[in-house]
Design a protein around this motif. Structure first.
Motif, PDB file in Angstrom:
ATOM      1  N   ARG A   1       0.840  -1.203   0.000  1.00  0.00           N
ATOM      2  CA  ARG A   1       0.000   0.000   0.000  1.00  0.00           C
ATOM      3  C   ARG A   1       0.872   1.250   0.000  1.00  0.00           C
ATOM      4  O   ARG A   1       1.843   1.352   0.744  1.00  0.00           O
ATOM      5  N   ALA A   2       0.535   2.193  -0.866  1.00  0.00           N
ATOM      6  CA  ALA A   2       1.258   3.455  -0.947  1.00  0.00           C
ATOM      7  C   ALA A   2       0.305   4.528  -1.464  1.00  0.00           C
ATOM      8  O   ALA A   2      -0.713   4.225  -2.080  1.00  0.00           O
ATOM      9  N   VAL A   3       0.649   5.769  -1.198  1.00  0.00           N
ATOM     10  CA  VAL A   3      -0.137   6.893  -1.694  1.00  0.00           C
ATOM     11  C   VAL A   3       0.781   7.823  -2.471  1.00  0.00           C
ATOM     12  O   VAL A   3       1.983   7.880  -2.216  1.00  0.00           O
ATOM     13  N   ARG A   4       0.210   8.520  -3.405  1.00  0.00           N
ATOM     14  CA  ARG A   4       0.985   9.459  -4.206  1.00  0.00           C
ATOM     15  C   ARG A   4       0.661  10.871  -3.723  1.00  0.00           C
ATOM     16  O   ARG A   4      -0.494  11.277  -3.696  1.00  0.00           O
ATOM     17  N   LEU A   5       1.694  11.615  -3.338  1.00  0.00           N
ATOM     18  CA  LEU A   5       1.525  12.972  -2.836  1.00  0.00           C
ATOM     19  C   LEU A   5       2.516  13.871  -3.552  1.00  0.00           C
ATOM     20  O   LEU A   5       3.729  13.632  -3.497  1.00  0.00           O
ATOM     21  N   ASP A   6       2.011  14.869  -4.247  1.00  0.00           N
ATOM     22  CA  ASP A   6       2.849  15.790  -5.016  1.00  0.00           C
ATOM     23  C   ASP A   6       3.788  15.056  -5.963  1.00  0.00           C
ATOM     24  O   ASP A   6       4.969  15.389  -6.094  1.00  0.00           O
ATOM     25  N   GLY A   7       3.302  13.984  -6.577  1.00  0.00           N
ATOM     26  CA  GLY A   7       4.083  13.237  -7.540  1.00  0.00           C
ATOM     27  C   GLY A   7       5.058  12.235  -6.953  1.00  0.00           C
ATOM     28  O   GLY A   7       5.805  11.600  -7.684  1.00  0.00           O
ATOM     29  N   ARG A   8       5.069  12.069  -5.639  1.00  0.00           N
ATOM     30  CA  ARG A   8       5.980  11.126  -4.991  1.00  0.00           C
ATOM     31  C   ARG A   8       5.190  10.041  -4.280  1.00  0.00           C
ATOM     32  O   ARG A   8       4.179  10.311  -3.648  1.00  0.00           O
ATOM     33  N   TRP A   9       5.694   8.816  -4.377  1.00  0.00           N
ATOM     34  CA  TRP A   9       5.088   7.716  -3.650  1.00  0.00           C
ATOM     35  C   TRP A   9       5.531   7.750  -2.204  1.00  0.00           C
ATOM     36  O   TRP A   9       6.717   7.936  -1.914  1.00  0.00           O
ATOM     37  N   LEU A  10       4.570   7.556  -1.293  1.00  0.00           N
ATOM     38  CA  LEU A  10       4.854   7.447   0.128  1.00  0.00           C
ATOM     39  C   LEU A  10       4.211   6.168   0.649  1.00  0.00           C
ATOM     40  O   LEU A  10       3.053   5.879   0.361  1.00  0.00           O
ATOM     41  N   ILE A  11       4.996   5.431   1.413  1.00  0.00           N
ATOM     42  CA  ILE A  11       4.538   4.150   1.945  1.00  0.00           C
ATOM     43  C   ILE A  11       4.358   4.287   3.447  1.00  0.00           C
ATOM     44  O   ILE A  11       5.324   4.599   4.158  1.00  0.00           O
ATOM     45  N   PRO A  12       3.149   4.084   3.957  1.00  0.00           N
ATOM     46  CA  PRO A  12       2.913   4.201   5.398  1.00  0.00           C
ATOM     47  C   PRO A  12       3.721   3.174   6.190  1.00  0.00           C
ATOM     48  O   PRO A  12       3.924   2.036   5.739  1.00  0.00           O
ATOM     49  N   ALA A  13       4.165   3.568   7.371  1.00  0.00           N
ATOM     50  CA  ALA A  13       4.936   2.673   8.234  1.00  0.00           C
ATOM     51  C   ALA A  13       4.169   1.383   8.512  1.00  0.00           C
ATOM     52  O   ALA A  13       4.756   0.295   8.524  1.00  0.00           O
ATOM     53  N   ALA A  14       2.868   1.482   8.698  1.00  0.00           N
ATOM     54  CA  ALA A  14       2.061   0.293   8.986  1.00  0.00           C
ATOM     55  C   ALA A  14       2.116  -0.703   7.827  1.00  0.00           C
ATOM     56  O   ALA A  14       2.152  -1.918   8.042  1.00  0.00           O
ATOM     57  N   ALA A  15       2.131  -0.211   6.601  1.00  0.00           N
ATOM     58  CA  ALA A  15       2.203  -1.098   5.439  1.00  0.00           C
ATOM     59  C   ALA A  15       3.552  -1.802   5.385  1.00  0.00           C
ATOM     60  O   ALA A  15       3.636  -2.979   5.022  1.00  0.00           O
ATOM     61  N   ILE A  16       4.606  -1.109   5.759  1.00  0.00           N
ATOM     62  CA  ILE A  16       5.948  -1.714   5.779  1.00  0.00           C
ATOM     63  C   ILE A  16       5.994  -2.824   6.813  1.00  0.00           C
ATOM     64  O   ILE A  16       6.486  -3.918   6.537  1.00  0.00           O
ATOM     65  N   GLU A  17       5.460  -2.543   7.989  1.00  0.00           N
ATOM     66  CA  GLU A  17       5.452  -3.556   9.055  1.00  0.00           C
ATOM     67  C   GLU A  17       4.594  -4.761   8.664  1.00  0.00           C
ATOM     68  O   GLU A  17       5.003  -5.902   8.854  1.00  0.00           O
ATOM     69  N   ASP A  18       3.411  -4.509   8.116  1.00  0.00           N
ATOM     70  CA  ASP A  18       2.478  -5.589   7.782  1.00  0.00           C
ATOM     71  C   ASP A  18       2.951  -6.450   6.620  1.00  0.00           C
ATOM     72  O   ASP A  18       2.928  -7.671   6.699  1.00  0.00           O
TER      73      ASP A  18
ATOM     74  N   LEU B   1       6.049  -6.258   4.768  1.00  0.00           N
ATOM     75  CA  LEU B   1       7.468  -6.581   4.595  1.00  0.00           C
ATOM     76  C   LEU B   1       8.116  -7.136   5.847  1.00  0.00           C
ATOM     77  O   LEU B   1       9.277  -7.518   5.834  1.00  0.00           O
ATOM     78  N   GLY B   2       7.385  -7.137   6.955  1.00  0.00           N
ATOM     79  CA  GLY B   2       7.900  -7.731   8.174  1.00  0.00           C
ATOM     80  C   GLY B   2       9.026  -6.958   8.839  1.00  0.00           C
ATOM     81  O   GLY B   2       9.814  -7.538   9.566  1.00  0.00           O
ATOM     82  N   VAL B   3       9.116  -5.669   8.592  1.00  0.00           N
ATOM     83  CA  VAL B   3      10.140  -4.835   9.223  1.00  0.00           C
ATOM     84  C   VAL B   3       9.502  -4.137  10.410  1.00  0.00           C
ATOM     85  O   VAL B   3       8.507  -3.430  10.253  1.00  0.00           O
ATOM     86  N   GLN B   4      10.053  -4.345  11.595  1.00  0.00           N
ATOM     87  CA  GLN B   4       9.524  -3.720  12.799  1.00  0.00           C
ATOM     88  C   GLN B   4      10.141  -2.326  12.957  1.00  0.00           C
ATOM     89  O   GLN B   4      11.336  -2.195  13.126  1.00  0.00           O
ATOM     90  N   LEU B   5       9.306  -1.303  12.867  1.00  0.00           N
ATOM     91  CA  LEU B   5       9.754   0.076  13.036  1.00  0.00           C
ATOM     92  C   LEU B   5       9.414   0.534  14.442  1.00  0.00           C
ATOM     93  O   LEU B   5       8.441   0.091  15.036  1.00  0.00           O
ATOM     94  N   ASP B   6      10.210   1.437  14.982  1.00  0.00           N
ATOM     95  CA  ASP B   6       9.989   1.925  16.338  1.00  0.00           C
ATOM     96  C   ASP B   6      10.084   3.442  16.342  1.00  0.00           C
ATOM     97  O   ASP B   6      11.144   4.005  16.106  1.00  0.00           O
ATOM     98  N   ALA B   7       8.971   4.117  16.613  1.00  0.00           N
ATOM     99  CA  ALA B   7       8.927   5.577  16.586  1.00  0.00           C
ATOM    100  C   ALA B   7       9.842   6.212  17.614  1.00  0.00           C
ATOM    101  O   ALA B   7      10.303   7.328  17.433  1.00  0.00           O
ATOM    102  N   SER B   8      10.149   5.518  18.703  1.00  0.00           N
ATOM    103  CA  SER B   8      11.004   6.121  19.729  1.00  0.00           C
ATOM    104  C   SER B   8      12.432   6.316  19.238  1.00  0.00           C
ATOM    105  O   SER B   8      13.162   7.152  19.760  1.00  0.00           O
TER     106      SER B   8
END
Length: 75
Positions: free
Chosen positions: A29-46, A48-55
């Motif tokens: 899942r990704a969204v296009r904003l001002d011509g650039r793709w952005l992938i939400p952190a939740a989509a990466i975790e769900d 691709l299995g990469v655990q991200l930590d905001a802290s």
């Protein structure tokens, strides 16, 4: 938090073209904003299995800040 395809590719160790293919096929899942793709952190975790930590963005030294994964360690 959201990331560009290049950043996600670095996180998971695959080519940027592979991330873009996942977006194109609808697998990542990704969204296009001002011509650039952005992938939400939740989509990466769900998908691709990469655990991200905001802290990390606040507590870690600059060498381990975003876009880094939880496994980033300092000496």
């Amino acid at each position: 938090m959201a990331y560009r395809p290049r950043e996600v590719a670095e996180m998971v160790g695959m080519p940027e073209s592979g991330i873009r293919n996942l977006i194109r096929r609808g697998t990542l899942r990704a969204v296009r904003l001002d011509g650039r793709w952005l992938i939400p952190a939740a989509a990466i975790e769900d998908k691709l299995g990469v655990q991200l930590d905001a802290s990390i963005a606040v507590d870690a030294p600059p060498s381990c800040r975003w876009p880094r994964v939880v496994e980033c360690r300092t000496a």
